[in-house]
Write an enzyme that holds these catalytic residues in place. Structure first.
Site, short mmCIF file in Angstrom:
data_model
loop_
_atom_site.label_atom_id
_atom_site.label_comp_id
_atom_site.label_asym_id
_atom_site.label_seq_id
_atom_site.Cartn_x
_atom_site.Cartn_y
_atom_site.Cartn_z
N GLU A 26 20.07 105.82 47.90
CA GLU A 26 21.64 105.13 48.20
C GLU A 26 21.77 103.94 48.13
O GLU A 26 22.65 103.37 48.70
CB GLU A 26 22.01 105.69 49.67
CG GLU A 26 21.72 107.32 49.99
CD GLU A 26 22.03 107.63 51.54
OE1 GLU A 26 23.11 107.54 51.77
OE2 GLU A 26 20.90 108.24 52.09
N SER A 153 24.25 111.01 51.33
CA SER A 153 24.96 111.01 50.34
C SER A 153 24.94 112.32 49.55
O SER A 153 25.29 112.32 48.23
CB SER A 153 24.57 109.90 49.24
OG SER A 153 24.90 108.53 50.07
N TYR A 219 31.73 109.64 45.53
CA TYR A 219 31.60 108.44 44.54
C TYR A 219 32.33 108.49 43.45
O TYR A 219 32.51 107.47 42.84
CB TYR A 219 30.26 107.95 44.96
CG TYR A 219 29.77 108.00 46.26
CD1 TYR A 219 30.20 107.12 47.30
CD2 TYR A 219 28.58 108.68 46.51
CE1 TYR A 219 29.56 107.32 48.46
CE2 TYR A 219 28.10 108.94 47.79
CZ TYR A 219 28.79 107.96 48.72
OH TYR A 219 28.14 107.99 49.91
N ARG A 258 29.04 108.00 62.17
CA ARG A 258 30.05 109.13 61.76
C ARG A 258 29.29 110.65 62.00
O ARG A 258 28.14 110.62 61.49
CB ARG A 258 30.39 108.80 60.26
CG ARG A 258 31.38 109.70 59.67
CD ARG A 258 31.73 109.27 58.24
NE ARG A 258 30.64 110.31 57.52
CZ ARG A 258 29.86 109.97 56.62
NH1 ARG A 258 29.56 108.54 56.17
NH2 ARG A 258 29.07 110.80 56.12
N ASP A 260 29.32 114.44 60.75
CA ASP A 260 30.11 115.40 59.70
C ASP A 260 30.01 116.78 60.23
O ASP A 260 28.98 117.11 60.99
CB ASP A 260 29.12 115.24 58.45
CG ASP A 260 29.46 113.95 57.81
OD1 ASP A 260 30.34 113.22 58.17
OD2 ASP A 260 28.54 113.75 56.94
N GLU A 273 25.48 116.92 60.63
CA GLU A 273 24.45 115.55 61.01
C GLU A 273 25.56 114.40 61.50
O GLU A 273 26.58 114.42 61.51
CB GLU A 273 24.11 115.25 59.51
CG GLU A 273 25.08 114.85 58.50
CD GLU A 273 24.28 114.48 57.05
OE1 GLU A 273 23.50 113.37 57.13
OE2 GLU A 273 24.63 114.94 55.99
N ASN A 275 25.70 110.08 60.69
CA ASN A 275 25.01 109.08 59.99
C ASN A 275 25.27 107.84 60.91
O ASN A 275 26.49 107.67 61.26
CB ASN A 275 26.05 108.91 58.89
CG ASN A 275 26.05 109.96 57.88
OD1 ASN A 275 25.12 110.40 57.03
ND2 ASN A 275 26.93 111.04 58.23
N GLY A 279 29.02 104.75 55.52
CA GLY A 279 29.55 103.96 54.38
C GLY A 279 30.54 103.17 54.97
O GLY A 279 31.61 103.40 55.65
#
Length: 314
Positions: A26, A153, A219, A258, A260, A273, A275, A279
């Site tokens: 990443e 990612s 992305y 964050r 998800d 998960e 993070n 990002g």
């Protein structure tokens, strides 16, 4: 020129180093996040240095005379507790979760075991190995999502429907990281929720024309949709935010993270998960959610710093 009056606690952080890059898969996204954060700190009038974190990161931090570190390293080496442990040894305060919470969140199997023990909803899963009984695994999970246990990612992630596909995707995922897991595929809506200490940011729904929200959807695609706030009844949105916050607290996270999640066709939410270094490019989910509250990227960075400065790590 910065005309904003900074809180004394933030001004008192001293010289700030933003760690980015690294050598995980990443890396490129980390460089984008790191540079966006560094530019923001400069706009705020803070002393900030950008550091591409390699094996000489300790020497670079010393050379820059860093007094506080903003971690923008995504993936292995940045989110797994490694850099956090080094910074603790060096006596440098830093943004985000500590060693244990970072390591737990990075390991999706460990995260899910904790959530399951606490009664927080997450899909059934197994850790895969070369000698896995592929037929038995598919019989148990049904259609499944295969992913590296500690990856990010969506690299190495794939959806499978039979034993042969499961074995092939296991081998493909190993090219990105090891170990590899599979979890029951939840067909439905995907959401992300930003948590900043005790504040729950508005959820963001992610929509893509692909089978799932993979690396290209995140992305590269121009038609990926981000809906914030999501089209959910108020009570259901609150349920989503509370589950995300419970997942964050269960792992002992702090600062910005964050979460998800998926929602199945019956309306139930499931944790995917956490993070711990999400990002932070100008187009990332966290800044997007903050903007719905009227906060600019610089406002968000200032809030992150204030949170860390005013609630020192124990």
């Amino acid at each position: 020129m910065n005309l904003r009056k900074l809180p004394d606690s933030v001004s008192g952080l001293g010289r700030i180093a933003v760690l980015m890059g690294g050598d995980s898969p990443e890396r490129e996204i980390s460089l984008l996040s790191g540079n966006a954060a560094w530019n923001s700190l400069q706009r705020l009038g803070l002393q900030a240095a950008a550091i591409d974190a390699g094996r000489d990161v300790a020497e670079k931090l010393a050379a820059e005379q860093a007094e506080f570190v903003v971690i923008m390293l995504h993936g292995r080496g940045g989110e797994d507790g490694s850099i956090q442990g080094l910074l603790e040894i060096l006596g440098l305060p830093f943004s985000g979760s500590g060693v244990l919470a970072s390591a737990l969140a990075m390991d999706k199997v460990k995260s899910k075991l904790i959530w399951r023990q606490l009664g927080l909803a997450t899909a059934d899963f197994i850790e895969l190995a070369a000698d896995t009984d592929w037929d038995a695994a598919i019989a148990r999970l049904g259609p499944a999502v295969v992913k590296p246990v500690s990856g990010g990612s969506s690299l190495g992630v794939g959806i499978v429907h039979d034993a042969a596909e499961l074995e092939r995707q296991y081998s493909a995922a190993l090219a990105f990281d090891s170990p590899v897991m599979a979890e029951t595929y939840i067909q439905g809506r995907e959401f992300s929720v930003g948590i900043l200490q005790d504040e729950k940011l508005p959820a963001v729904e992610l929509r893509t024309r692909r089978k799932f929200f993979d690396y290209r959807a995140k992305y590269e695609d121009q038609d990926t949709e981000y809906i914030c706030p999501p089209e959910l009844p108020e009570e259901m949105h609150e349920q989503l935010l509370n589950l995300a916050h419970d997942a964050y607290r269960a792992l002992g996270c702090r600062g910005l993270a964050r979460v998800d999640l998926m929602q199945d066709r019956e309306g139930k939410f499931f944790l995917l998960e956490v993070n711990t270094v999400p990002g932070m490019t100008g187009h990332s989910i966290i800044p997007m959610a903050a903007s719905r509250l009227g906060r600019s990227y610089d406002d968000l960075m200032l809030q992150i710093l204030a949170c860390e400065a005013e609630a020192p790590r124990s």
